[in-house]
Design a protein around this motif. Structure first.
Motif, PDB file in Angstrom:
ATOM      1  N   MET A 265       6.991 -43.017  -8.170  1.00 46.70           N
ATOM      2  CA  MET A 265       7.776 -44.213  -9.158  1.00 46.70           C
ATOM      3  C   MET A 265       8.072 -43.657 -11.158  1.00 46.70           C
ATOM      4  O   MET A 265       8.939 -44.042 -12.103  1.00 46.70           O
ATOM      5  N   TRP A 266       7.688 -42.332 -11.147  1.00 47.29           N
ATOM      6  CA  TRP A 266       7.845 -41.766 -11.632  1.00 47.29           C
ATOM      7  C   TRP A 266       8.696 -40.490 -11.032  1.00 47.29           C
ATOM      8  O   TRP A 266       8.742 -40.096 -10.639  1.00 47.29           O
ATOM      9  N   LEU A 267       9.958 -40.795 -11.976  1.00 50.16           N
ATOM     10  CA  LEU A 267      10.882 -39.728 -12.339  1.00 50.16           C
ATOM     11  C   LEU A 267      10.793 -39.011 -13.491  1.00 50.16           C
ATOM     12  O   LEU A 267      11.322 -39.518 -14.808  1.00 50.16           O
ATOM     13  N   PRO A 268      11.176 -37.893 -13.777  1.00 47.58           N
ATOM     14  CA  PRO A 268      11.628 -36.729 -15.051  1.00 47.58           C
ATOM     15  C   PRO A 268      12.866 -37.921 -15.842  1.00 47.58           C
ATOM     16  O   PRO A 268      13.631 -37.832 -14.996  1.00 47.58           O
ATOM     17  N   LEU A 269      12.924 -37.514 -16.790  1.00 46.41           N
ATOM     18  CA  LEU A 269      13.573 -37.310 -17.725  1.00 46.41           C
ATOM     19  C   LEU A 269      14.400 -36.562 -18.768  1.00 46.41           C
ATOM     20  O   LEU A 269      12.984 -35.581 -18.863  1.00 46.41           O
TER      21      LEU A 269
END
Ligand SMILES: NC(=O)c1ccc[n+]([C@@H]2O[C@H](COP(=O)([O-])OP(=O)(O)OC[C@H]3O[C@@H](n4cnc5c(N)ncnc54)[C@H](OP(=O)(O)O)[C@@H]3O)[C@@H](O)[C@H]2O)c1
Length: 333
Positions: A265-269
């Motif tokens: 659920m974590w994706l880089p911004l």
């Protein structure tokens, strides 16, 4: 209604078949039977879409009030449309948010999002690298054959009981253990998902109510912190979250989204700022409903009782402890 589910032996397409039967519809599922068993009570037609032959010929002599297809290979979609388009009242096609070309733009929806260029409509390429382009081609085939009766849904991450992946499962497993939990990035960053049962219900609602059009199929965006609080609520625990900023997470070689040493659920911004921030106003207006994530988490966890997890998936507890120790020690070095 007579409903044909192309698939029906695993996860979403199986949930669609189960949901349709629970509502009293007459359900046929057509697949090879390799991914799992068709649900009890459904009529099963053996069909290999790579070599459709008699399986598809038999179906093409019947009529259906609704068809649901989840395929990703354009040649397979083209063949069923050629055989069935004229004999069907409503056609649902399950696509994906991966059709969008630019994952950095928040607030996209089918009315404004630029799509990937489609792969050739006769493509049989199963490679995940062409997944988005293949689904664009599949959508185009559906629109040109049955556009006036087509419901095209573009899900993001699908979660809930029966999930064959581990992109969501990491969090219920981790939060069930509670203690200090490494939470990545900004707690206010937004995330989206859809429970498999909510998606299945929406597909059957669309068939019953003749809903047509193209819609993103994810819940309205929710801050990551609220997502994690919801999962913890479903697990009945009160973990202590330590929010570790994105640069630190990346510097410690924790992978985004899925796979080994990843935080799902974590994706880089900012490069993925649009991936989990779709504007779903039109989807909600068209009948999409979303249950609390606490319920999805609890039901997924119960469905996995005593089932093995792939130890390669997600951040290991040992690595999490190392990175947390490094985070707490960062000012002392
Ligand atoms: N999971 C996610 O988070 C996610 C996210 C975005 C979009 N989606 C989309 O959501 C849908 C999920 O569908 P699903 O849960 O049913 O999973 P799936 O893995 O896409 O299911 C494929 C179904 O098609 C059947 N099938 C595969 N190859 C076949 C062939 N050659 N001939 C006949 N049948 C074949 C399989 O049955 P047999 O193997 O038994 O034949 C199975 O029932 C897909 O469209 C996927 O692209 C998923």
């Amino acid at each position: 209604m007579r409903i044909l589910v192309l698939g029906g032996t695993v996860f979403l397409s199986k949930a669609v078949a189960v949901q349709a039967m629970e509502r009293g519809h007459d359900v046929t599922v057509a697949a090879r039977g390799e991914s799992g068993q068709p649900p009890q009570g459904a009529r099963f037609v053996k069909l290999d879409r790579d070599n459709p032959g008699e399986g598809l010929a038999a179906l093409s002599r019947e009529t259906f009030d609704a068809v649901v297809d989840v395929a990703r290979i354009p040649a397979q979609v083209k063949a069923v449309l050629a055989a069935l388009a004229d004999r069907v009242g409503h056609w649902s096609f399950v696509s994906t948010v991966n059709v969008y070309a630019d994952n950095s733009i928040p607030g996209q929806h089918p009315g404004n999002g630029k799509l990937n260029d489609p792969i050739d409509e006769d493509s049989t390429d199963p490679d995940i690298e062409v997944y988005g382009a293949s689904k664009v081609a599949c959508e185009n085939l559906v629109r040109s054959a049955v556009g006036d009766k087509a419901f095209i849904a573009r899900p993001g991450l699908i979660i809930g009981p029966g999930d064959p992946g581990y992109r969501f499962g990491y969090w219920p497993d981790r939060l069930a253990e509670a203690g200090e939990v490494l939470a990545p990035g900004d707690p206010q960053r937004l995330v989206q998902w859809i429970d498999v049962r909510d998606h299945a219900e929406w597909i059957i609602d669309a068939a019953e109510n003749q809903v047509v059009g193209t819609f993103d199929a994810v819940c309205p965006p929710v801050p990551f912190q609220r997502f994690l609080d919801g999962v913890a609520e479903g697990m009945g625990t009160t973990p202590e979250f330590t929010w570790v900023d994105q640069d630190f997470v990346q510097a410690h070689e924790i992978n985004p989204w899925s796979g080994e040493q990843s935080l799902p659920m974590w994706l880089p911004l900012p490069e993925y700022a649009g991936m989990l921030t779709h504007d779903v106003t039109a989807s909600v207006a068209a009948g999409m409903r979303n249950r609390p994530v606490a319920e999805s988490a609890a039901d997924w966890y119960a469905s996995m009782k005593d089932k093995p997890r792939d130890p390669q998936k997600g951040l290991t507890r040992a690595r999490e402890a190392e990175v947390l120790a490094a985070w707490h020690g960062r000012d002392k070095s």
